[in-house]
Design an enzyme around this catalytic site. Structure first.
Site, short mmCIF file in Angstrom:
data_model
loop_
_atom_site.label_atom_id
_atom_site.label_comp_id
_atom_site.label_asym_id
_atom_site.label_seq_id
_atom_site.Cartn_x
_atom_site.Cartn_y
_atom_site.Cartn_z
N LYS A 116 1.06 -1.25 -0.11
CA LYS A 116 0.16 -0.10 0.23
C LYS A 116 1.08 1.13 -0.42
O LYS A 116 0.48 2.28 -0.65
CB LYS A 116 -1.00 0.12 0.81
CG LYS A 116 -1.76 -0.84 0.83
CD LYS A 116 -2.58 -1.16 2.84
CE LYS A 116 -4.06 -2.01 2.44
NZ LYS A 116 -3.34 -3.34 2.82
N GLU A 200 -2.99 6.22 7.90
CA GLU A 200 -3.71 7.17 7.36
C GLU A 200 -4.47 7.83 8.27
O GLU A 200 -4.44 7.64 9.45
CB GLU A 200 -4.73 6.56 6.52
CG GLU A 200 -3.21 6.07 5.43
CD GLU A 200 -4.24 5.20 3.91
OE1 GLU A 200 -5.77 4.89 4.64
OE2 GLU A 200 -3.75 4.46 3.27
N HIS A 234 -13.79 -3.49 9.76
CA HIS A 234 -12.94 -3.27 8.28
C HIS A 234 -13.60 -4.58 7.10
O HIS A 234 -12.67 -4.33 5.92
CB HIS A 234 -11.43 -3.18 8.67
CG HIS A 234 -11.35 -2.06 9.40
ND1 HIS A 234 -11.58 -0.96 9.36
CD2 HIS A 234 -10.71 -2.37 10.42
CE1 HIS A 234 -10.71 -0.15 9.78
NE2 HIS A 234 -10.49 -0.51 11.35
N ARG A 296 -7.05 -8.16 -8.39
CA ARG A 296 -7.93 -9.71 -9.21
C ARG A 296 -9.71 -8.65 -9.09
O ARG A 296 -9.66 -8.05 -8.92
CB ARG A 296 -7.89 -10.09 -7.45
CG ARG A 296 -8.08 -9.75 -5.81
CD ARG A 296 -8.02 -10.65 -5.11
NE ARG A 296 -8.00 -9.71 -3.90
CZ ARG A 296 -9.25 -9.60 -3.47
NH1 ARG A 296 -10.80 -9.19 -4.03
NH2 ARG A 296 -9.11 -8.61 -1.81
#
Length: 649
Positions: A116, A200, A234, A296
């Site tokens: 990421k 973040e 999440h 994907r």
């Protein structure tokens, strides 16, 4: 086009790929572990190859065995599905080195988006907006804590590798940073073999909106957005397309950014660009930021298929076999609205703990798309993700599609394991969700109400007793001159059923633990058809298996256990202050020791099960008398992990 492909996956996605391949005249090869020897995907495929023991590390993650199976069966290509090896660039390289085709993006593209932090840097360079945060290589805990202070709380710690909500922790204050960081690192290491994280800024009213993209290695198109904001821990719960409140301007900006991201890495095949969106003041073209790319097919791809009429698996096979993109951007349009609900074996009322068990019944109503990799009689094991099915509906408007989903959930029958079916149905009735007022915090805010299971109404108890006694046809035994009466104990209730004949019953419910007199419940005109029981004034679906009776009141399953009165006396003195394993799993952390004093609610043990970490807390104040749990130890469902004794006064 390929003549034969191997599917390097299991469950519903393997079945999904087989269905499209069969439609296209392409033969399929399944692979399976010990636990999946009789699985649905194995029986659907034209051929099947055993690749190892039940744990994923000994079967579905063994790339060399999968490649050998493809070569041995003459398969020309490998479809990875999602999860497992689908985003493993080394596997892609090995597939191509073996002279086979990988049905998906290149190894370089996967590597570019696999971490990421690196992906965010690449997107910044490509002009795609990214979330403010720290995406660097430094992983010292004190350094990361200082970066979190700079960003400002709340923050989100995310494992830099993988996806699916693994290795993610929302941290509200500096005091919780250290424990959150350690948990995210452990989960990242366990799930992806990589403990590194990024940090973040937590968007206060976040929405999770993603764009489906498809490329041929040079050009890319988008197939519009999906809203995946309904999440718990999440992980997505209900997805929909298009996103509520989406404007043409916002869609155009997000679509352009998604295509730019895909073309920047020469993407080929199906992929998803995930954005975090500020939903505090409507959807604005300047209020979305790149989170990550999933290289994907996504679990939620069916909602895109429903609104576009495009079979994404067919596109995957066509492009991988060398064909150009089947359609240009101007050829793709939106028709209606679609929802997908993920039906899992998990206990929503206990923090969504994964569950196991044999599915005694599994029925879906007509008129709903149900993508499933299991059938009635199949076992939900601790080795894999506990998904049972995805229920997908499509209608001309959001209101119609949501109504279809609500009805589909209320008519679904699943017994033998605890599931999130009542929770999903409650979500479809949530006023805010029905109005399109969605954000990623909705479930957490209203979790108590959404997961509450109502007490069984008296007529449900009566129907359960009639079913448990097997007297629904009124033909069990006879007496002269007076009606026949039977008694049965269901959990803590003694129920007497008097068979009047002709589908008529008088039922008396006696609540033993409160010493109350019986409650009379007349049942008249009862008729049974399969699992359906109808009578004057109501109807239910009922499943009986051994001593377990499940009565479905719309989507709420009321489960009763028929008790042997002799066994109750033997168990009356049993018990104790113990902490038990709620499911099979691996002990990761033990925060106490024998002789230690603990307080109710203290986090004592962290265990990993079904790819997620679960924290077990002290049930009361006390002293640890015995400690059986050890880090690295494997435990079974119900194992005693520790016992407590009272503190000295």
């Amino acid at each position: 086009m390929f003549s034969k492909i191997l599917i390097a996956n299991r469950g519903e996605i393997a079945c999904r790929v087989i269905e499209t391949a069969r439609k296209m005249g392409v033969a399929t090869v399944a692979v399976y572990s010990d636990a999946d020897a009789r699985a649905k995907h194995v029986q659907m495929a034209d051929e099947a190859v055993h690749i190892g023991a039940s744990p994923v590390g000994e079967s579905y993650l063994k790339g060399d065995r999968i490649i050998q199976a493809a070569r041995d069966t003459g398969a020309q290509a490998i479809h990875p599905g999602y999860g497992f090896l689908s985003e493993n660039p080394d596997f892609v390289d090995a597939v191509q080195a073996a002279g086979l085709t990988f049905i998906g993006p290149s190894a370089d593209a996967i590597r570019a988006m696999g971490l990421k932090d690196a992906a965010k840097k690449l997107m910044e360079e490509a002009g795609v907006p990214v979330v403010p945060g720290y995406h660097g290589a430094e992983q010292d805990a004190d350094f990361l804590a200082a970066e979190a202070d700079k960003i400002g709380y709340p923050v989100l710690i995310k494992a830099r590798a993988g996806g699916g909500g693994k290795g993610m922790r929302k941290i509200d204050t500096p005091a919780g940073f250290k424990a959150g960081l350690e948990g995210a690192q452990r989960e990242g290491q366990a799930s992806f073999g990589d403990a590194a994280v990024l940090i973040e800024k937590w968007i206060t009213t976040p929405r999770h909106i993603e764009m489906q993209v498809f490329g041929d290695g040079t050009q890319a198109v988008h197939l519009f957005e999906r809203d995946c904001s309904l999440q718990r821990r999440h992980q997505k719960v209900i997805e929909e397309a298009p996103a509520p409140g989406m404007t043409d301007e916002m869609r155009s900006a997000m679509g352009a950014a998604a295509v730019k991201a895909a073309e920047a890495i020469g993407y080929s095949g199906a992929g998803t660009i995930e954005f975090i969106v500020d939903g505090s003041d409507g959807l604005r073209p300047d209020g979305f930021w790149f989170m990550e790319m999933n290289t994907r097919l996504q679990v939620e791809h069916p909602v895109t298929e429903e609104i576009t009429g495009i079979d994404l698996v067919e596109w995957q096979l066509r492009v991988a076999s060398g064909e150009p993109l089947p359609a240009g951007q101007d050829d793709i349009s939106i028709s209606g609205h679609a929802f997908e609900a993920r039906l899992y074996a998990e206990d929503a009322s206990k923090g969504f703990l994964p569950a196991t068990g044999r599915l005694g019944a599994l029925q879906f109503p007509d008129g709903v798309r149900a993508d499933s990799g299991v059938r009635a009689g199949d076992e939900i094991t601790p080795f894999y993700d506990p998904m049972i099915a995805k229920l997908i509906t499509h209608g001309p408007t959001r209101e119609v599609a949501l109504g279809q989903l609500r009805r589909a959930l209320e008519q679904t029958v699943v017994a033998g394991s605890v599931t999130n079916l009542p929770f999903l149905a409650a979500l479809t009735r949530h006023e805010g969700f029905a109005a399109g007022e969605v954000d990623t915090g909705l479930i957490e805010r209203d979790q108590a109400a959404l997961t509450a299971i109502p007490d069984a109404p008296a007529d449900v108890v009566a129907i359960a007793a009639i079913a448990a006694l097997g007297v629904a046809d009124g033909q069990t035994g006879f007496t002269l001159w007076t009606p026949l009466t039977h008694s049965v104990t269901l959990d803590d209730r003694l129920v007497r059923v008097t068979v009047l004949g002709g589908g008529d019953f008088d039922v008396e419910i006696d609540v033993l633990n409160e010493g109350q007199g019986g409650q009379n419940v007349p049942i008249r005109g009862l008729v049974t058809t399969g699992t359906d029981i109808r009578y004057e004034g109501g109807s239910y679906r009922v499943v009986c298996e051994n001593d377990i009776v499940t009565v479905f009141d719309r989507a709420v399953p009321h489960v009763f256990t028929r008790i042997d009165p002799l066994s109750r006396a033997a168990e009356a003195g049993a018990g104790g202050d113990v902490l038990i394993a709620p499911m099979p799993g691996l002990i990761k952390v033990v925060n106490t020791e024998a002789g230690a004093t603990v307080t109710q609610g203290d986090a004592l043990i962290v265990m990993e099960a079904m790819k997620m970490e679960h924290t077990l807390t002290a049930p009361r104040d006390g002293i640890v008398a015995q400690l059986a749990a050890k880090p690295g130890g494997q435990v079974a469902d119900g194992d005693v992990l520790l016992s407590l004794e009272p503190m000295e006064e």
